[in-house]
Design a protein around this motif. Structure first.
Motif, PDB file in Angstrom:
ATOM      1  N   SER A   1      41.857  40.561  56.632  1.00 36.35           N
ATOM      2  CA  SER A   1      42.160  41.937  56.275  1.00 36.35           C
ATOM      3  C   SER A   1      43.618  42.287  56.514  1.00 36.35           C
ATOM      4  N   SER A   2      44.043  43.312  55.802  1.00 37.46           N
ATOM      5  CA  SER A   2      45.338  43.960  56.023  1.00 37.46           C
ATOM      6  C   SER A   2      45.086  45.453  55.935  1.00 37.46           C
ATOM      7  N   PRO A   3      45.826  46.266  56.694  1.00 39.97           N
ATOM      8  CA  PRO A   3      45.598  47.711  56.620  1.00 39.97           C
ATOM      9  C   PRO A   3      45.959  48.243  55.240  1.00 39.97           C
ATOM     10  N   GLY A   4      45.102  49.105  54.704  1.00 38.63           N
ATOM     11  CA  GLY A   4      45.343  49.661  53.383  1.00 38.63           C
ATOM     12  C   GLY A   4      44.236  49.273  52.418  1.00 38.63           C
ATOM     13  N   ILE A   5      44.559  49.281  51.137  1.00 45.64           N
ATOM     14  CA  ILE A   5      43.585  48.972  50.088  1.00 45.64           C
ATOM     15  C   ILE A   5      43.706  47.501  49.692  1.00 45.64           C
ATOM     16  N   ILE A   6      42.590  46.820  49.694  1.00 44.11           N
ATOM     17  CA  ILE A   6      42.541  45.414  49.291  1.00 44.11           C
ATOM     18  C   ILE A   6      41.839  45.324  47.946  1.00 44.11           C
ATOM     19  N   MET A   7      42.487  44.663  46.983  1.00 51.18           N
ATOM     20  CA  MET A   7      41.888  44.432  45.669  1.00 51.18           C
ATOM     21  C   MET A   7      41.544  42.953  45.550  1.00 51.18           C
ATOM     22  N   LEU A   8      40.305  42.668  45.223  1.00 52.00           N
ATOM     23  CA  LEU A   8      39.843  41.287  45.079  1.00 52.00           C
ATOM     24  C   LEU A   8      39.425  41.049  43.635  1.00 52.00           C
ATOM     25  N   SER A   9      40.101  40.111  42.965  1.00 54.66           N
ATOM     26  CA  SER A   9      39.744  39.720  41.605  1.00 54.66           C
ATOM     27  C   SER A   9      38.987  38.403  41.642  1.00 54.66           C
ATOM     28  N   LEU A  10      37.857  38.367  40.972  1.00 56.95           N
ATOM     29  CA  LEU A  10      37.055  37.145  40.908  1.00 56.95           C
ATOM     30  C   LEU A  10      37.377  36.415  39.608  1.00 56.95           C
ATOM     31  N   SER A  11      38.052  35.288  39.725  1.00 49.79           N
ATOM     32  CA  SER A  11      38.419  34.518  38.533  1.00 49.79           C
ATOM     33  C   SER A  11      37.473  33.350  38.293  1.00 49.79           C
ATOM     34  N   SER A  12      36.722  32.976  39.318  1.00 47.70           N
ATOM     35  CA  SER A  12      35.871  31.783  39.216  1.00 47.70           C
ATOM     36  C   SER A  12      34.401  32.098  38.968  1.00 47.70           C
ATOM     37  N   SER A  13      34.026  33.359  39.029  1.00 50.88           N
ATOM     38  CA  SER A  13      32.624  33.736  38.849  1.00 50.88           C
ATOM     39  C   SER A  13      32.500  34.696  37.677  1.00 50.88           C
ATOM     40  N   GLU A  14      31.703  34.328  36.682  1.00 51.81           N
ATOM     41  CA  GLU A  14      31.499  35.186  35.524  1.00 51.81           C
ATOM     42  C   GLU A  14      30.130  35.856  35.624  1.00 51.81           C
ATOM     43  N   LEU A  15      30.139  37.179  35.626  1.00 50.44           N
ATOM     44  CA  LEU A  15      28.897  37.928  35.735  1.00 50.44           C
ATOM     45  C   LEU A  15      28.253  38.107  34.367  1.00 50.44           C
ATOM     46  N   LEU A  16      27.002  38.485  34.350  1.00 51.30           N
ATOM     47  CA  LEU A  16      26.229  38.584  33.115  1.00 51.30           C
ATOM     48  C   LEU A  16      26.117  40.036  32.671  1.00 51.30           C
ATOM     49  N   VAL A  17      26.367  40.261  31.393  1.00 54.19           N
ATOM     50  CA  VAL A  17      26.286  41.606  30.831  1.00 54.19           C
ATOM     51  C   VAL A  17      24.842  42.098  30.905  1.00 54.19           C
ATOM     52  N   GLY A  18      24.687  43.348  31.310  1.00 52.68           N
ATOM     53  CA  GLY A  18      23.373  43.946  31.414  1.00 52.68           C
ATOM     54  C   GLY A  18      22.724  43.776  32.768  1.00 52.68           C
ATOM     55  N   ARG A  19      23.332  42.974  33.626  1.00 48.84           N
ATOM     56  CA  ARG A  19      22.761  42.727  34.950  1.00 48.84           C
ATOM     57  C   ARG A  19      23.331  43.708  35.975  1.00 48.84           C
ATOM     58  N   ARG A  20      22.563  43.908  37.029  1.00 44.47           N
ATOM     59  CA  ARG A  20      22.971  44.770  38.137  1.00 44.47           C
ATOM     60  C   ARG A  20      23.345  43.908  39.339  1.00 44.47           C
ATOM     61  N   TYR A  21      24.321  44.377  40.090  1.00 42.58           N
ATOM     62  CA  TYR A  21      24.807  43.603  41.229  1.00 42.58           C
ATOM     63  C   TYR A  21      25.008  44.510  42.440  1.00 42.58           C
ATOM     64  N   LEU A  22      24.920  43.917  43.607  1.00 45.75           N
ATOM     65  CA  LEU A  22      25.308  44.560  44.863  1.00 45.75           C
ATOM     66  C   LEU A  22      26.470  43.766  45.433  1.00 45.75           C
ATOM     67  N   TRP A  23      27.487  44.445  45.914  1.00 40.11           N
ATOM     68  CA  TRP A  23      28.578  43.727  46.572  1.00 40.11           C
ATOM     69  C   TRP A  23      28.798  44.312  47.958  1.00 40.11           C
ATOM     70  N   GLN A  24      29.148  43.421  48.868  1.00 37.10           N
ATOM     71  CA  GLN A  24      29.234  43.784  50.281  1.00 37.10           C
ATOM     72  C   GLN A  24      30.485  43.183  50.917  1.00 37.10           C
ATOM     73  N   VAL A  25      31.125  43.956  51.762  1.00 39.72           N
ATOM     74  CA  VAL A  25      32.266  43.485  52.545  1.00 39.72           C
ATOM     75  C   VAL A  25      31.925  43.669  54.016  1.00 39.72           C
ATOM     76  N   GLU A  26      32.282  42.680  54.823  1.00 42.42           N
ATOM     77  CA  GLU A  26      32.028  42.730  56.263  1.00 42.42           C
ATOM     78  C   GLU A  26      33.295  42.337  57.013  1.00 42.42           C
ATOM     79  N   LEU A  27      33.614  43.065  58.068  1.00 45.20           N
ATOM     80  CA  LEU A  27      34.707  42.697  58.969  1.00 45.20           C
ATOM     81  C   LEU A  27      34.110  41.957  60.160  1.00 45.20           C
ATOM     82  N   VAL A  28      34.615  40.781  60.438  1.00 45.78           N
ATOM     83  CA  VAL A  28      34.070  39.979  61.533  1.00 45.78           C
ATOM     84  C   VAL A  28      34.861  40.290  62.798  1.00 45.78           C
TER      85      VAL A  28
END
Length: 259
Positions: free
Chosen positions: A131-158
Motif C-alpha cells: 500500500s501507499s497512502p492515497g488512491i490506488i488504481m489497479l488495472s488487470l491486464s492478465s485476467s479477462e472477465l466475462l460479459v454479463g457476469r457478476r463479480y465481487l472484489w475485495q481488498v485486504e490490508l495485512v
C-alpha cells in the motif's frame, strides 16, 4: 485452479456471522448505505457489501494513533448496487488512509446469483503488492472477465499475518455489461476525453467513468466529475465523517498498479 469461497478461508470474519447468514459467499460481507442508480434493477440486488473497512485506522504505527476515525480502507465503488463496466479487463480503485506501507491482498470472485456462491478467479498477494497512502488504481491486464457476469472484489490490508481476523478489508460488487448500440456509436464518434467520460457517466458505467476521471489531467470539468464521484463514495460510507472523507479522497495522490 479456481476455488469456491468457503467459511474456512481466512478472509471470512467470525465477528460478522451474527449479521449475515445468506450463503457461503456472503459470510464475509456487511451492509452499507445504498446509493441511487436508476439502471440497477431493485429486483436483482447484489449481495450486501462493505465498501469501507471496519474500525478506525486499522494498521497503526507508533507515530499514528486511532484519533482519526476515517476507515483504513475505502473502495471507490457504489454501495449495495452493482457498479457497472464495459471493460473485460477493468480498473479497480481504493483509498488507503495509513501513511505506512503495508502488504495488500486483492481477490476477485465470480458471483453466482442463483446459488449465492462465489468462485475465486483472481488473487494478488505477492511481496511487491504494498500500500501507499492515497488512491490506488489497479488495472488487470492478465485476467479477462466475462460479459454479463457478476463479480465481487475485495481488498485486504495485512497488518498482522498471524492475526488475519484483525486485518481491515472491504468488498464491492461489479457487473460487466454489453455496449448499447447508441452508446457505442456515440463513443466512436468522439475523441474528446470529457465527452467520453460524460457518456459513460450518463449510462451509469461507474468503473469506466471513474478511470477517466482519476487518470485525466486536471481539466476543470473532469475535476468536477471526479469530485462528484468521490462525493458519492463518501456519502456511501457508514461513518459520520462523510465531509472529512470526501476532503481526504479529493486531495489524495494517485498510484497506478498493473497485474
Amino acid at each position: 485452479m479456481t476455488k469456491i469461497l468457503r467459511p474456512s478461508q481466512k478472509c471470512l470474519r467470525k465477528s460478522l456471522f451474527k449479521y449475515i447468514d445468506i450463503g457461503l459467499s456472503l459470510l464475509l460481507l456487511m451492509p452499507t448505505t445504498a446509493l441511487a442508480d436508476g439502471n440497477n434493477n431493485s429486483n436483482d440486488p447484489p449481495p450486501q457489501t462493505t465498501g469501507t473497512s471496519g474500525g478506525s485506522r486499522g494498521c497503526e504505527t507508533q507515530s499514528e494513533t486511532s484519533s482519526s476515525r476515517i476507515p483504513a480502507l475505502i473502495l471507490l465503488a457504489p454501495s449495495q448496487i452493482y457498479g457497472q463496466t464495459l471493460a473485460t479487463r477493468p480498473t479497480f480503485a481504493w483509498f488507503i488512509s495509513n501513511s505506512a506501507s503495508w502488504q495488500m491482498e486483492f481477490r476477485l470472485y465470480e458471483y453466482d446469483q442463483a446459488s449465492k456462491q462465489s468462485k475465486l478467479v483472481k488473487e494478488i498477494k505477492d511481496e511487491n503488492f504494498k500500500s501507499s497512502p492515497g488512491i490506488i488504481m489497479l488495472s488487470l491486464s492478465s485476467s479477462e472477465l466475462l460479459v454479463g457476469r457478476r463479480y465481487l472484489w475485495q481488498v485486504e490490508l495485512v497488518c498482522d499475518a498471524n492475526r488475519p481476523s484483525g486485518n481491515p478489508f472491504a468488498t464491492a460488487a461489479m457487473k460487466v455489461v454489453t455496449f448499447k448500440p447508441d452508446l457505442e456509436k456515440q463513443l466512436s464518434q468522439s475523441n474528446d476525453v470529457l465527452t467520453k467520460a460524460n457518456l459513460y457517466n450518463q449510462a451509469d458505467l461507474w468503473y469506466n467513468t471513474l478511470k477517466i476521471a482519476l487518470i485525466s489531467k486536471d481539466q476543470p470539468k473532469l475535476r468536477e466529475l471526479k469530485i462528484s464521484l468521490l462525493e458519492q463514495v463518501a456519502n456511501g460510507s457508514e461513518t459520520g465523517l462523510k465531509e472529512q472523507i470526501q476532503v481526504e479522497l479529493t486531495k489524495s495522490a494517485i498510484h497506478q498498479l498493473q497485474r
